[in-house]
Scaffold this motif. Structure first.
Motif, PDB file in Angstrom:
ATOM      1  N   THR A 229      -2.901   5.719   3.892  1.00 53.50           N
ATOM      2  CA  THR A 229      -3.637   5.507   5.134  1.00 53.50           C
ATOM      3  C   THR A 229      -3.718   4.022   5.462  1.00 53.50           C
ATOM      4  O   THR A 229      -3.519   3.620   6.611  1.00 53.50           O
ATOM      5  N   ALA A 230      -3.985   3.198   4.456  1.00 53.18           N
ATOM      6  CA  ALA A 230      -4.036   1.748   4.671  1.00 53.18           C
ATOM      7  C   ALA A 230      -2.679   1.229   5.137  1.00 53.18           C
ATOM      8  O   ALA A 230      -2.613   0.351   6.008  1.00 53.18           O
ATOM      9  N   ALA A 231      -1.600   1.763   4.583  1.00 52.71           N
ATOM     10  CA  ALA A 231      -0.267   1.350   5.012  1.00 52.71           C
ATOM     11  C   ALA A 231      -0.025   1.721   6.467  1.00 52.71           C
ATOM     12  O   ALA A 231       0.529   0.927   7.241  1.00 52.71           O
ATOM     13  N   LEU A 232      -0.450   2.900   6.856  1.00 48.34           N
ATOM     14  CA  LEU A 232      -0.291   3.342   8.247  1.00 48.34           C
ATOM     15  C   LEU A 232      -1.093   2.455   9.196  1.00 48.34           C
ATOM     16  O   LEU A 232      -0.592   2.025  10.236  1.00 48.34           O
ATOM     17  N   VAL A 233      -2.313   2.158   8.835  1.00 50.74           N
ATOM     18  CA  VAL A 233      -3.158   1.286   9.658  1.00 50.74           C
ATOM     19  C   VAL A 233      -2.518  -0.092   9.800  1.00 50.74           C
ATOM     20  O   VAL A 233      -2.473  -0.655  10.895  1.00 50.74           O
TER      21      VAL A 233
ATOM     22  N   GLU B 195      -9.189  17.555 -12.093  1.00 51.51           N
ATOM     23  CA  GLU B 195     -10.017  16.425 -11.663  1.00 51.51           C
ATOM     24  C   GLU B 195      -9.187  15.141 -11.606  1.00 51.51           C
ATOM     25  O   GLU B 195      -9.291  14.366 -10.660  1.00 51.51           O
ATOM     26  N   GLY B 196      -8.353  14.925 -12.603  1.00 51.11           N
ATOM     27  CA  GLY B 196      -7.491  13.743 -12.616  1.00 51.11           C
ATOM     28  C   GLY B 196      -6.485  13.760 -11.481  1.00 51.11           C
ATOM     29  O   GLY B 196      -6.231  12.747 -10.849  1.00 51.11           O
ATOM     30  N   ARG B 197      -5.900  14.921 -11.223  1.00 53.93           N
ATOM     31  CA  ARG B 197      -4.945  15.038 -10.121  1.00 53.93           C
ATOM     32  C   ARG B 197      -5.622  14.798  -8.785  1.00 53.93           C
ATOM     33  O   ARG B 197      -5.068  14.145  -7.914  1.00 53.93           O
ATOM     34  N   ALA B 198      -6.818  15.333  -8.622  1.00 53.86           N
ATOM     35  CA  ALA B 198      -7.541  15.169  -7.351  1.00 53.86           C
ATOM     36  C   ALA B 198      -7.873  13.709  -7.108  1.00 53.86           C
ATOM     37  O   ALA B 198      -7.729  13.207  -5.991  1.00 53.86           O
ATOM     38  N   ARG B 199      -8.303  13.015  -8.142  1.00 53.10           N
ATOM     39  CA  ARG B 199      -8.632  11.592  -7.998  1.00 53.10           C
ATOM     40  C   ARG B 199      -7.385  10.783  -7.654  1.00 53.10           C
ATOM     41  O   ARG B 199      -7.400   9.935  -6.765  1.00 53.10           O
ATOM     42  N   THR B 200      -6.293  11.055  -8.352  1.00 54.46           N
ATOM     43  CA  THR B 200      -5.047  10.334  -8.089  1.00 54.46           C
ATOM     44  C   THR B 200      -4.538  10.626  -6.683  1.00 54.46           C
ATOM     45  O   THR B 200      -4.074   9.726  -5.979  1.00 54.46           O
ATOM     46  N   ALA B 201      -4.635  11.873  -6.261  1.00 55.01           N
ATOM     47  CA  ALA B 201      -4.214  12.234  -4.905  1.00 55.01           C
ATOM     48  C   ALA B 201      -5.076  11.526  -3.862  1.00 55.01           C
ATOM     49  O   ALA B 201      -4.568  11.060  -2.834  1.00 55.01           O
ATOM     50  N   ALA B 202      -6.369  11.411  -4.112  1.00 49.28           N
ATOM     51  CA  ALA B 202      -7.258  10.717  -3.183  1.00 49.28           C
ATOM     52  C   ALA B 202      -6.913   9.226  -3.113  1.00 49.28           C
ATOM     53  O   ALA B 202      -6.917   8.629  -2.034  1.00 49.28           O
ATOM     54  N   GLU B 203      -6.596   8.625  -4.260  1.00 49.96           N
ATOM     55  CA  GLU B 203      -6.198   7.221  -4.277  1.00 49.96           C
ATOM     56  C   GLU B 203      -4.890   7.029  -3.503  1.00 49.96           C
ATOM     57  O   GLU B 203      -4.740   6.075  -2.731  1.00 49.96           O
ATOM     58  N   ALA B 204      -3.955   7.941  -3.695  1.00 53.27           N
ATOM     59  CA  ALA B 204      -2.685   7.873  -2.974  1.00 53.27           C
ATOM     60  C   ALA B 204      -2.924   7.990  -1.474  1.00 53.27           C
ATOM     61  O   ALA B 204      -2.343   7.232  -0.685  1.00 53.27           O
ATOM     62  N   GLN B 205      -3.778   8.901  -1.068  1.00 52.46           N
ATOM     63  CA  GLN B 205      -4.072   9.089   0.339  1.00 52.46           C
ATOM     64  C   GLN B 205      -4.685   7.822   0.943  1.00 52.46           C
ATOM     65  O   GLN B 205      -4.330   7.415   2.046  1.00 52.46           O
ATOM     66  N   ALA B 206      -5.577   7.182   0.215  1.00 56.97           N
ATOM     67  CA  ALA B 206      -6.199   5.952   0.703  1.00 56.97           C
ATOM     68  C   ALA B 206      -5.156   4.854   0.900  1.00 56.97           C
ATOM     69  O   ALA B 206      -5.164   4.159   1.926  1.00 56.97           O
ATOM     70  N   HIS B 207      -4.246   4.703  -0.054  1.00 60.32           N
ATOM     71  CA  HIS B 207      -3.217   3.671   0.067  1.00 60.32           C
ATOM     72  C   HIS B 207      -2.258   3.980   1.216  1.00 60.32           C
ATOM     73  O   HIS B 207      -1.885   3.080   1.976  1.00 60.32           O
TER      74      HIS B 207
ATOM     75  N   HIS C  80       0.835  -1.198   0.000  1.00 59.64           N
ATOM     76  CA  HIS C  80       0.000   0.000   0.000  1.00 59.64           C
ATOM     77  C   HIS C  80       0.875   1.255   0.000  1.00 59.64           C
ATOM     78  O   HIS C  80       0.596   2.215  -0.710  1.00 59.64           O
ATOM     79  N   TYR C  81       1.932   1.234   0.804  1.00 62.12           N
ATOM     80  CA  TYR C  81       2.820   2.391   0.878  1.00 62.12           C
ATOM     81  C   TYR C  81       3.462   2.657  -0.483  1.00 62.12           C
ATOM     82  O   TYR C  81       3.480   3.797  -0.962  1.00 62.12           O
ATOM     83  N   SER C  82       3.951   1.607  -1.117  1.00 60.30           N
ATOM     84  CA  SER C  82       4.580   1.768  -2.435  1.00 60.30           C
ATOM     85  C   SER C  82       3.593   2.306  -3.460  1.00 60.30           C
ATOM     86  O   SER C  82       3.935   3.171  -4.276  1.00 60.30           O
ATOM     87  N   GLU C  83       2.374   1.795  -3.429  1.00 57.95           N
ATOM     88  CA  GLU C  83       1.353   2.271  -4.373  1.00 57.95           C
ATOM     89  C   GLU C  83       1.005   3.730  -4.092  1.00 57.95           C
ATOM     90  O   GLU C  83       0.834   4.528  -5.026  1.00 57.95           O
ATOM     91  N   GLY C  84       0.906   4.096  -2.834  1.00 60.87           N
ATOM     92  CA  GLY C  84       0.642   5.496  -2.489  1.00 60.87           C
ATOM     93  C   GLY C  84       1.740   6.415  -2.986  1.00 60.87           C
ATOM     94  O   GLY C  84       1.470   7.482  -3.549  1.00 60.87           O
ATOM     95  N   GLU C  85       2.989   6.003  -2.790  1.00 64.50           N
ATOM     96  CA  GLU C  85       4.114   6.791  -3.280  1.00 64.50           C
ATOM     97  C   GLU C  85       4.080   6.908  -4.804  1.00 64.50           C
ATOM     98  O   GLU C  85       4.318   7.982  -5.351  1.00 64.50           O
ATOM     99  N   ARG C  86       3.782   5.812  -5.477  1.00 66.43           N
ATOM    100  CA  ARG C  86       3.713   5.821  -6.941  1.00 66.43           C
ATOM    101  C   ARG C  86       2.631   6.782  -7.426  1.00 66.43           C
ATOM    102  O   ARG C  86       2.839   7.578  -8.347  1.00 66.43           O
TER     103      ARG C  86
END
Length: 63
Positions: A39-43, A25-37, A6-12
């Motif tokens: 966060t999952a890595a942190l959890v 819109e594309g940047r916002a979606r990608t940033a949201a996906e990165a944030q989710a990954h 998850h961390y690697s995917e978030g960084e990517r």
């Protein structure tokens, strides 16, 4: 995905977001996906360190 995956995917995704030239819109979606990954890595990291004997995360991941 594991915590490190998850961390690697978030960084990517963050790197991809920084390089995007197209609309916001594309940047916002990608940033949201990165944030989710990320966060999952942190959890996953916290769960593993606080409850090293727990198999609850293993059960969720394999479902």
């Amino acid at each position: 995905m594991t915590g490190p995956e998850h961390y690697s995917e978030g960084e990517r995704l963050l790197d991809r977001c920084a390089k995007m030239i197209e609309g916001s819109e594309g940047r916002a979606r990608t940033a949201a996906e990165a944030q989710a990954h990320l966060t999952a890595a942190l959890v996953a990291c916290l769960a593993a360190s606080q409850h090293p004997e727990s198999v609850a995360w293993d059960k969720v991941i394999t479902q």
